[in-house]
Motif scaffolding. Structure first.
Motif, PDB file in Angstrom:
ATOM      1  N   MET A 143       0.849  -1.171   0.000  1.00  0.00           N
ATOM      2  CA  MET A 143       0.000   0.000   0.000  1.00  0.00           C
ATOM      3  C   MET A 143       0.890   1.228   0.000  1.00  0.00           C
ATOM      4  O   MET A 143       1.869   1.290   0.741  1.00  0.00           O
ATOM      5  N   THR A 144       0.524   2.199  -0.808  1.00  0.00           N
ATOM      6  CA  THR A 144       1.353   3.396  -0.886  1.00  0.00           C
ATOM      7  C   THR A 144       0.551   4.679  -0.673  1.00  0.00           C
ATOM      8  O   THR A 144       1.132   5.697  -0.321  1.00  0.00           O
ATOM      9  N   LYS A 145      -0.760   4.635  -0.883  1.00  0.00           N
ATOM     10  CA  LYS A 145      -1.558   5.857  -0.775  1.00  0.00           C
ATOM     11  C   LYS A 145      -2.014   6.104   0.657  1.00  0.00           C
ATOM     12  O   LYS A 145      -2.410   5.177   1.367  1.00  0.00           O
ATOM     13  N   ARG A 146      -1.963   7.362   1.047  1.00  0.00           N
ATOM     14  CA  ARG A 146      -2.381   7.748   2.391  1.00  0.00           C
ATOM     15  C   ARG A 146      -3.842   7.382   2.632  1.00  0.00           C
ATOM     16  O   ARG A 146      -4.215   6.962   3.732  1.00  0.00           O
ATOM     17  N   SER A 147      -4.661   7.518   1.608  1.00  0.00           N
ATOM     18  CA  SER A 147      -6.084   7.206   1.762  1.00  0.00           C
ATOM     19  C   SER A 147      -6.303   5.729   2.118  1.00  0.00           C
ATOM     20  O   SER A 147      -7.234   5.395   2.854  1.00  0.00           O
ATOM     21  N   ASP A 148      -5.437   4.848   1.627  1.00  0.00           N
ATOM     22  CA  ASP A 148      -5.545   3.424   1.980  1.00  0.00           C
ATOM     23  C   ASP A 148      -5.243   3.208   3.462  1.00  0.00           C
ATOM     24  O   ASP A 148      -5.897   2.412   4.134  1.00  0.00           O
ATOM     25  N   PHE A 149      -4.237   3.930   3.964  1.00  0.00           N
ATOM     26  CA  PHE A 149      -3.878   3.805   5.376  1.00  0.00           C
ATOM     27  C   PHE A 149      -4.996   4.361   6.266  1.00  0.00           C
ATOM     28  O   PHE A 149      -5.339   3.778   7.292  1.00  0.00           O
ATOM     29  N   LEU A 150      -5.573   5.501   5.864  1.00  0.00           N
ATOM     30  CA  LEU A 150      -6.662   6.086   6.637  1.00  0.00           C
ATOM     31  C   LEU A 150      -7.889   5.187   6.623  1.00  0.00           C
ATOM     32  O   LEU A 150      -8.590   5.051   7.629  1.00  0.00           O
ATOM     33  N   ALA A 151      -8.162   4.559   5.490  1.00  0.00           N
ATOM     34  CA  ALA A 151      -9.291   3.641   5.404  1.00  0.00           C
ATOM     35  C   ALA A 151      -9.072   2.436   6.312  1.00  0.00           C
ATOM     36  O   ALA A 151     -10.004   1.963   6.972  1.00  0.00           O
ATOM     37  N   ALA A 152      -7.842   1.927   6.366  1.00  0.00           N
ATOM     38  CA  ALA A 152      -7.540   0.759   7.199  1.00  0.00           C
ATOM     39  C   ALA A 152      -7.771   1.065   8.675  1.00  0.00           C
ATOM     40  O   ALA A 152      -8.066   0.165   9.464  1.00  0.00           O
ATOM     41  N   ASN A 153      -7.667   2.327   9.045  1.00  0.00           N
ATOM     42  CA  ASN A 153      -7.878   2.712  10.439  1.00  0.00           C
ATOM     43  C   ASN A 153      -9.322   2.485  10.875  1.00  0.00           C
ATOM     44  O   ASN A 153      -9.611   2.420  12.068  1.00  0.00           O
ATOM     45  N   LYS A 154     -10.238   2.347   9.917  1.00  0.00           N
ATOM     46  CA  LYS A 154     -11.639   2.079  10.240  1.00  0.00           C
ATOM     47  C   LYS A 154     -11.903   0.585  10.395  1.00  0.00           C
ATOM     48  O   LYS A 154     -12.994   0.189  10.754  1.00  0.00           O
ATOM     49  N   GLY A 155     -10.905  -0.235  10.095  1.00  0.00           N
ATOM     50  CA  GLY A 155     -11.084  -1.680  10.149  1.00  0.00           C
ATOM     51  C   GLY A 155     -10.838  -2.257  11.527  1.00  0.00           C
ATOM     52  O   GLY A 155     -10.821  -1.557  12.535  1.00  0.00           O
ATOM     53  N   LEU A 156     -10.616  -3.544  11.543  1.00  0.00           N
ATOM     54  CA  LEU A 156     -10.371  -4.286  12.780  1.00  0.00           C
ATOM     55  C   LEU A 156      -8.988  -3.957  13.308  1.00  0.00           C
ATOM     56  O   LEU A 156      -8.017  -3.896  12.557  1.00  0.00           O
ATOM     57  N   ARG A 157      -8.880  -3.770  14.627  1.00  0.00           N
ATOM     58  CA  ARG A 157      -7.625  -3.367  15.254  1.00  0.00           C
ATOM     59  C   ARG A 157      -7.236  -4.426  16.283  1.00  0.00           C
ATOM     60  O   ARG A 157      -8.025  -4.759  17.159  1.00  0.00           O
ATOM     61  N   VAL A 158      -5.995  -4.943  16.142  1.00  0.00           N
ATOM     62  CA  VAL A 158      -5.490  -5.923  17.098  1.00  0.00           C
ATOM     63  C   VAL A 158      -4.159  -5.391  17.633  1.00  0.00           C
ATOM     64  O   VAL A 158      -3.183  -5.279  16.888  1.00  0.00           O
ATOM     65  N   ALA A 159      -4.120  -5.057  18.902  1.00  0.00           N
ATOM     66  CA  ALA A 159      -2.923  -4.473  19.507  1.00  0.00           C
ATOM     67  C   ALA A 159      -2.077  -5.554  20.163  1.00  0.00           C
ATOM     68  O   ALA A 159      -2.593  -6.460  20.818  1.00  0.00           O
TER      69      ALA A 159
END
Length: 142
Positions: free
Chosen positions: A1-17
């Motif tokens: 992934m290279t686009k910032r919009s892809d990273f921002l979209a992923a932030n709305k997904g499932l999060r595992v810390a």
């Protein structure tokens, strides 16, 4: 992934810390994604200087190239966000944590979203300062 919009979209997904990183997983927006497993890596300046950040990114890239083809979620974007303890962690331990995080993501068992720690329920934070409601003035007795 290279686009910032892809990273921002992923932030709305499932999060595992985990201790060394946070894994974000989100299905592709394209319906013809099929078996594609994309990944992205983010390491902020809070982690350290450029040398430390680049070392962490190299370690994450090696992990992802080794594990994602076999254990990643098909048709999903995967983002690894570096945490402060990730640089010093043993590589085998990071590998084990990533496998556990991917299993949790596959099962849909993510951690609560950021900012959902409970408490007051949003709004402006209350710091205990200010005057608040004033008491009614006492009427003079006659």
């Amino acid at each position: 992934m290279t686009k910032r919009s892809d990273f921002l979209a992923a932030n709305k997904g499932l999060r595992v810390a985990r201790a060394g990183f946070v894994l974000l997983v989100l299905p592709h927006a394209a319906p013809d994604a099929g078996d594609i497993r994309r990944f992205g890596i983010t390491v902020t300046k809070k982690i350290g200087n450029a040398v430390v950040r680049n070392r962490m990114k190299r370690r994450f890239r090696a992990l992802v190239r080794e594990i994602l083809p076999e254990h990643g979620l098909a048709g999903h974007d995967h983002v690894l966000i570096g945490r402060e303890g990730g640089v010093e962690r043993d590589f085998a331990l990071l590998r084990k944590e990533l496998l556990v995080a991917l299993d949790r993501a596959r099962a849909g068992k993510g951690d609560p979203p950021r900012g959902a720690k409970g408490g007051r329920g949003g709004g402006k934070p209350h710091h205990g300062r200010g005057k608040g409601p004033r008491p009614a003035p006492e009427s003079p007795q006659t």
